[in-house]
Design an enzyme around this catalytic site. Sequence first.
Site, PDB file in Angstrom:
ATOM      1  N   LYS A 188       0.829  -1.206   0.000  1.00 25.24           N
ATOM      2  CA  LYS A 188       0.000   0.000   0.000  1.00 25.24           C
ATOM      3  C   LYS A 188       0.872   1.268   0.000  1.00 25.24           C
ATOM      4  O   LYS A 188       2.087   1.199   0.162  1.00 25.24           O
ATOM      5  CB  LYS A 188      -0.922  -0.006   1.216  1.00 25.24           C
ATOM      6  CG  LYS A 188      -1.905  -1.185   1.234  1.00 25.24           C
ATOM      7  CD  LYS A 188      -2.860  -1.118   0.055  1.00 25.24           C
ATOM      8  CE  LYS A 188      -3.999  -2.111   0.120  1.00 25.24           C
ATOM      9  NZ  LYS A 188      -3.605  -3.513   0.075  1.00 25.24           N
TER      10      LYS A 188
HETATM   11  C1  LIG Z   1      -9.856  -3.167  -1.814  1.00 28.02           C
HETATM   12  C2  LIG Z   1      -9.260  -3.954  -0.694  1.00 28.02           C
HETATM   13  N1  LIG Z   1     -10.036  -4.316   0.338  1.00 28.02           N
HETATM   14  C3  LIG Z   1      -9.548  -5.014   1.376  1.00 28.02           C
HETATM   15  C4  LIG Z   1      -8.233  -5.400   1.424  1.00 28.02           C
HETATM   16  C5  LIG Z   1      -7.761  -6.244   2.578  1.00 28.02           C
HETATM   17  O1  LIG Z   1      -6.744  -5.667   3.287  1.00 28.02           O
HETATM   18  P1  LIG Z   1      -5.693  -6.595   4.116  1.00 28.02           P
HETATM   19  O2  LIG Z   1      -4.851  -7.287   3.118  1.00 28.02           O
HETATM   20  O3  LIG Z   1      -4.953  -5.604   4.947  1.00 28.02           O
HETATM   21  O4  LIG Z   1      -6.500  -7.521   4.939  1.00 28.02           O
HETATM   22  C6  LIG Z   1      -7.387  -5.043   0.375  1.00 28.02           C
HETATM   23  C7  LIG Z   1      -6.005  -5.406   0.346  1.00 28.02           C
HETATM   24  O5  LIG Z   1      -5.081  -5.700   0.452  1.00 28.02           O
HETATM   25  C8  LIG Z   1      -7.911  -4.322  -0.725  1.00 28.02           C
HETATM   26  O6  LIG Z   1      -7.128  -4.008  -1.762  1.00 28.02           O
END
Ligand SMILES: Cc1ncc(COP(=O)(O)O)c(C=O)c1O
Length: 374
Positions: A181
């Site tokens: 990110k």
């Molecule tokens: C659009 C979106 N929603 C949710 C997530 C979930 O986040 P995490 O990987 O931190 O659980 C991500 C990505 O990594 C994402 O790109």
Amino acid sequence: MRIPLSSPDITESEIQAVTSVLRTPRLSLGPKLEEFENSVAGYTGAAHAIAVNSGTSGLHLCIRALGIAEGDEVIVPSFAFIAVANAVRYERAIPVFVDVDSETLNLDPEKIEAAITPRTRAILVVHTFGRPADLSPIFSIARRRRLLVIEDACEAIGAEYEGRKVGPLGDAGVFGFYPNKQITTGEGGVIVTQSSQVAALARALRNQGRSNAGEWLEHGELGYNYRLSEINCALGIEQLKRLESILKRRDRVAREYHRRLSGNQELKLPPLDVPGRRISWFVYVVRLGARFTQQQRDWIWRAMASRGIGCGRYFAPIHWQPIYKSLAGPRQDLPNTEWSAARSLALPFFNNLKQAEIDEVCQTLQELMQAVPD
Ligand SMILES: Cc1ncc(COP(=O)(O)O)c(C=O)c1O
């Protein structure tokens, strides 16, 4: 990969901030958590920020804290990361997929109304690849049909819609801080909301359902351990301080790609500017022209990898995933989702990508587009 798809950008002072936490007795639920939450709330204009251990757990807590439960329907894009639909299903609610706009790759507001049923409770809007979704018509549908709006801003910290930071504009929103990110905490996420009720419930659910007012070890809710450690928060505080300069740098990288690729008629490039919105560049995703099949896109993706260039196939639609194939429930046709998913290619994209690397990526991509077998 010689040129990876993404690469975190961590400074010496950030390493120091992390190591200095390790010299204190508080490694969880301490001052860094509070400082990180206050910083995110201040930056985004949210009344409340609740740090959690991933974007996924943040989405899950939004669903729970907003009272979305078994049998409720939630409108979501299928052109998205799988956690978007999973978070709905954790509560036995039903994700109802709606198509995206072919230009912006965000939920198409004109297609939402047709997916609403008496069981619809919420619209889960994703700010895809850091480009703010078209919120005004979505909010007006939500007001008219009495629906909640959750913003998945996991890919979009710092993005703005009509001058306001995305995230806390709906009933609740989530940022994600995985290492690919714009800024990272290693793993982590933050829920933002203007509602003190949603905030209090999310805060309790994050910590085993323990309420603030309650006695030690009094659990009023079926909660989780979704806490984010002091170590992660210390990194987040420092990264957030640099976010504005990081976003400027990423904007420059996107413009460099655009300059080199805009002459190629067989590539559809992401728009660099959208009126009334500020893009927070998460990834730079091109789409191959109509003559390319999905197999040919995959061939190019593999050939790029064999030359040391990491690309991504964002997104494989959620409704194509084996775990979602049998999902009952209404389903619209999703032509834009399927067309884009078959032809999209995310190019290496990170703060410190060099001009020479951008040149190499663009040149290799265009050579391979000519060499692709039938
Ligand atoms: C659009 C979106 N929603 C949710 C997530 C979930 O986040 P995490 O990987 O931190 O659980 C991500 C990505 O990594 C994402 O790109």
